[in-house]
Write a protein that holds these residues in place. Structure first.
Motif, mmCIF file in Angstrom:
data_model
loop_
_atom_site.group_PDB
_atom_site.id
_atom_site.type_symbol
_atom_site.label_atom_id
_atom_site.label_comp_id
_atom_site.label_asym_id
_atom_site.label_seq_id
_atom_site.Cartn_x
_atom_site.Cartn_y
_atom_site.Cartn_z
ATOM 1 N N LYS A 1 0.827 -1.207 0.000
ATOM 2 C CA LYS A 1 0.000 0.000 0.000
ATOM 3 C C LYS A 1 0.860 1.255 0.000
ATOM 4 N N TYR A 2 1.944 1.232 0.736
ATOM 5 C CA TYR A 2 2.852 2.380 0.765
ATOM 6 C C TYR A 2 3.498 2.591 -0.604
ATOM 7 N N GLN A 3 3.938 1.525 -1.237
ATOM 8 C CA GLN A 3 4.536 1.639 -2.574
ATOM 9 C C GLN A 3 3.517 2.160 -3.580
ATOM 10 N N ASN A 4 2.279 1.678 -3.498
ATOM 11 C CA ASN A 4 1.214 2.168 -4.380
ATOM 12 C C ASN A 4 0.959 3.649 -4.154
ATOM 13 N N TRP A 5 0.926 4.062 -2.902
ATOM 14 C CA TRP A 5 0.704 5.465 -2.584
ATOM 15 C C TRP A 5 1.844 6.327 -3.144
ATOM 16 N N LYS A 6 3.084 5.871 -2.995
ATOM 17 C CA LYS A 6 4.226 6.620 -3.530
ATOM 18 C C LYS A 6 4.138 6.740 -5.047
ATOM 19 N N ARG A 7 3.760 5.662 -5.732
ATOM 20 C CA ARG A 7 3.623 5.692 -7.187
ATOM 21 C C ARG A 7 2.508 6.654 -7.588
ATOM 22 N N PHE A 8 1.358 6.573 -6.910
ATOM 23 C CA PHE A 8 0.241 7.475 -7.175
ATOM 24 C C PHE A 8 0.677 8.930 -7.025
ATOM 25 N N ARG A 9 1.310 9.276 -5.908
ATOM 26 C CA ARG A 9 1.732 10.657 -5.654
ATOM 27 C C ARG A 9 2.745 11.126 -6.690
ATOM 28 N N SER A 10 3.648 10.255 -7.083
ATOM 29 C CA SER A 10 4.654 10.617 -8.076
ATOM 30 C C SER A 10 4.005 10.966 -9.410
ATOM 31 N N VAL A 11 3.102 10.108 -9.876
ATOM 32 C CA VAL A 11 2.411 10.355 -11.147
ATOM 33 C C VAL A 11 1.559 11.612 -11.041
ATOM 34 N N TYR A 12 0.810 11.729 -9.962
ATOM 35 C CA TYR A 12 -0.068 12.884 -9.772
ATOM 36 C C TYR A 12 0.736 14.185 -9.738
ATOM 37 N N ASN A 13 1.799 14.205 -8.956
ATOM 38 C CA ASN A 13 2.615 15.421 -8.842
ATOM 39 C C ASN A 13 3.269 15.795 -10.162
ATOM 40 N N GLU A 14 3.797 14.817 -10.864
ATOM 41 C CA GLU A 14 4.466 15.107 -12.127
ATOM 42 C C GLU A 14 3.490 15.663 -13.160
ATOM 43 N N LEU A 15 2.324 15.055 -13.288
ATOM 44 C CA LEU A 15 1.345 15.550 -14.248
ATOM 45 C C LEU A 15 0.794 16.917 -13.831
ATOM 46 N N SER A 16 0.653 17.139 -12.546
ATOM 47 C CA SER A 16 0.120 18.412 -12.059
ATOM 48 C C SER A 16 1.060 19.580 -12.347
ATOM 49 N N ARG A 17 2.331 19.308 -12.479
ATOM 50 C CA ARG A 17 3.313 20.357 -12.756
ATOM 51 C C ARG A 17 3.290 20.826 -14.205
ATOM 52 N N LEU A 18 2.673 20.039 -15.080
ATOM 53 C CA LEU A 18 2.662 20.392 -16.494
ATOM 54 C C LEU A 18 1.698 21.539 -16.769
ATOM 55 N N THR A 19 2.031 22.324 -17.768
ATOM 56 C CA THR A 19 1.153 23.418 -18.188
ATOM 57 C C THR A 19 -0.007 22.840 -18.997
#
Length: 49
Positions: free
Chosen positions: A8-26
């Motif tokens: 669950k922790y690894q899944n959460w880290k993957r989710f946050r990574s994808v979410y944060n990276e996409l959120s930074r895009l214009t």
């Protein structure tokens, strides 16, 4: 039990990574890859399934 928590922790880290990276895009960058801001959450969720 420990394996479940670790997974669950690894899944959460993957989710946050994808979410944060996409959120930074214009909006233009998102458009270039064919997604909108509304697509970010579902895409991040699907990255852990």
């Amino acid at each position: 039990m420990i394996g479940t928590v670790a997974r669950k922790y690894q899944n959460w880290k993957r989710f946050r990574s994808v979410y944060n990276e996409l959120s930074r895009l214009t909006p233009r960058q998102l458009s270039d890859i064919g997604i909108t801001r509304d697509d970010i959450m579902p895409l991040a969720r699907s990255s852990v399934r």
